[in-house]
Design a protein around this motif. Sequence first.
Motif, PDB file in Angstrom:
ATOM      1  N   UNK A 286       0.826  -1.199   0.000  1.00  0.00           N
ATOM      2  CA  UNK A 286       0.000   0.000   0.000  1.00  0.00           C
ATOM      3  C   UNK A 286       0.866   1.257   0.000  1.00  0.00           C
ATOM      4  N   UNK A 287       1.895   1.268   0.851  1.00  0.00           N
ATOM      5  CA  UNK A 287       2.789   2.429   0.916  1.00  0.00           C
ATOM      6  C   UNK A 287       3.535   2.630  -0.404  1.00  0.00           C
ATOM      7  N   UNK A 288       3.908   1.501  -1.029  1.00  0.00           N
ATOM      8  CA  UNK A 288       4.609   1.589  -2.305  1.00  0.00           C
ATOM      9  C   UNK A 288       3.725   2.272  -3.367  1.00  0.00           C
ATOM     10  N   UNK A 289       2.449   1.934  -3.370  1.00  0.00           N
ATOM     11  CA  UNK A 289       1.537   2.540  -4.336  1.00  0.00           C
ATOM     12  C   UNK A 289       1.256   4.002  -3.979  1.00  0.00           C
ATOM     13  N   UNK A 290       1.095   4.282  -2.694  1.00  0.00           N
ATOM     14  CA  UNK A 290       0.820   5.655  -2.278  1.00  0.00           C
ATOM     15  C   UNK A 290       1.978   6.593  -2.618  1.00  0.00           C
ATOM     16  N   UNK A 291       3.198   6.055  -2.571  1.00  0.00           N
ATOM     17  CA  UNK A 291       4.386   6.867  -2.855  1.00  0.00           C
ATOM     18  C   UNK A 291       4.766   6.873  -4.327  1.00  0.00           C
ATOM     19  N   UNK A 292       3.989   6.175  -5.130  1.00  0.00           N
ATOM     20  CA  UNK A 292       4.308   6.080  -6.562  1.00  0.00           C
ATOM     21  C   UNK A 292       4.062   7.432  -7.254  1.00  0.00           C
TER      22      UNK A 292
END
Length: 292
Positions: A286-292
Amino acid sequence: MKTIESNTFKLTQKISLKKIPTTYQLDADKDKIEDELEDVCKDLAKIQNAMYAHGKYAVLICIQGMDTAGKDSLIREVFKELNARGVVVHSFKVPTDLELKHDYLWRHYIALPARGKFGVFNRTHYENVLVTRVHPEYILGEHLPDVHSLDDVNDAFWEKRFEQINNFEKHIAQNGTIIFKFFLHLSKDEQKNRLLRRLDKKSKNWKFSPGDLKERKLWDRYQDCYEDAINRTSKPHAPWFAIPADDKPTARYIVAKILLDTLNTYKDIKEPELDPKIKANLDAYRKQLEND
């Protein structure tokens, strides 16, 4: 509204169609029945979605009945809540030239649903022991090596064909297909009323064919053939259900409720568990997508 039990309509022993009613009282008006049907269909859609993800069972729904029995509208109303990707409907008409170059079960076998899907047969492989039995001359068009004349379309021929159908259904059931066979049991008087409506309503004229009247004259013969087919082929793994069909909303509700209640007994149908390693890292994804 009256609670129904699937076993009320399941045919588990030898039957006489004349003794089975074509009407059933749900003790509710049309609007109430249609509301209940919608709720049942939504629950059925949830099972179908889980079954699609589960991927271990297919469901085959076979619908048979005399002309005007309500097959098309039943399919439309019962399955409209299901995800289109998980339901395939096949309407079997007169065999094509290509289909006649294969054995009579070929076109049905290649139309079987894949695991995870519902397949609905509008008219089915049983046409090969119904319409062809009423009109045995149609068998000559199959160009079978052991059939040279109508004399060869005898009791032994039909006995063999029923055995083939039973073997076909047993085979697919043993390989993960859940089979339902619904006979929409219509009265002769109600068929007359529905044919008259096709003539009286301009919007329904296209449904009428003079051939309907010709086949209607063979009503008793068709009833005898249906009765014999049901008695020879209703098995625990592929049961027949006789659905009172004089009232369409009632018939639709009964079919949907039988499907739902029966599929609910398959406790192993559920969405697969997420891989533990993936589940443990959901926050990181989730964090990876939010920071994308």
